[in-house]
Design an enzyme around this catalytic site. Structure first.
Site, short mmCIF file in Angstrom:
data_model
loop_
_atom_site.label_atom_id
_atom_site.label_comp_id
_atom_site.label_asym_id
_atom_site.label_seq_id
_atom_site.Cartn_x
_atom_site.Cartn_y
_atom_site.Cartn_z
N HIS A 1 3.89 5.91 -0.62
CA HIS A 1 2.45 6.05 -0.21
C HIS A 1 2.42 7.31 0.03
O HIS A 1 2.92 8.03 1.16
CB HIS A 1 1.98 5.37 1.17
CG HIS A 1 0.61 5.85 1.68
ND1 HIS A 1 -0.22 5.14 0.74
CD2 HIS A 1 0.21 6.16 2.69
CE1 HIS A 1 -1.37 5.87 1.01
NE2 HIS A 1 -1.12 5.85 2.04
N CYS B 1 -2.46 4.99 -4.14
CA CYS B 1 -2.51 6.41 -3.63
C CYS B 1 -1.87 6.84 -4.58
O CYS B 1 -2.89 8.37 -4.66
CB CYS B 1 -1.92 5.39 -2.45
SG CYS B 1 -0.05 5.21 -2.39
#
Length: 164
Positions: free
Chosen positions: A38, A108
């Protein structure tokens, strides 16, 4: 633009598996993955990221994920905060609205890569952006795809358009 200056741009990298990907991927996928990444862009004193609710921000390192596992220096930008926020609002209303989130194709890391290029002209490291295709290139990844397509990552933060 009246105000000029250069502002540092950092990429915060988190391993959502907290080390489990490194241990289990050889058994499950038949190949070594160092993490399930992430990422977020840190600029103008805030951390910006794309999740299932859209584009969010928080103080740097301020998500429930805690401190990033690593920080990549992407250089500097001359884009002032006001222009950057206008750009993010435009992205939030189009390409990066919450309903466009997809774990493999539009996540993301896609957001971090696009924003990094807008701010600095540089891409984020390919080991991050190549991860989905690496997983999907395995039989186990293909078998899990229907389940994983429904997964939405949301580490918290404030939605930049004020929507929740």
């Amino acid at each position: 633009m009246d105000q000029t200056g250069s502002y540092p741009v950092k990429l915060h990298v988190y391993d959502l598996s907290r080390g489990m990907a490194r241990q289990l991927s050889p058994l499950m996928l038949g190949k070594q993955l160092d993490g399930i990444w992430h990422t977020a862009i840190v600029v103008h004193g805030k951390e910006f990221f794309f999740v299932g609710e859209g584009i969010s921000n928080c103080p740097p390192g301020g998500t429930p994920l805690g401190e990033p596992g690593s920080v990549v220096d992407l250089g500097v930008t001359e884009v002032p905060a006001e222009i950057f926020m206008e750009h993010l609002t435009s992205l939030a209303e189009s390409t990066y609205s919450g309903d466009k989130y997809n774990l493999f194709e539009h996540n993301c890391n896609s957001f971090s890569n696009e924003v990094a290029q807008f701010l600095t002209g540089k891409k984020i490291p390919s080991y991050i952006t190549d991860l989905p295709s690496e997983v999907l290139s395995t039989p186990f990844g293909q078998a899990l795809r229907p389940l994983l397509d429904s997964v939405v990552i949301n580490p918290g933060g404030n939605n930049i358009t004020g929507q929740r």
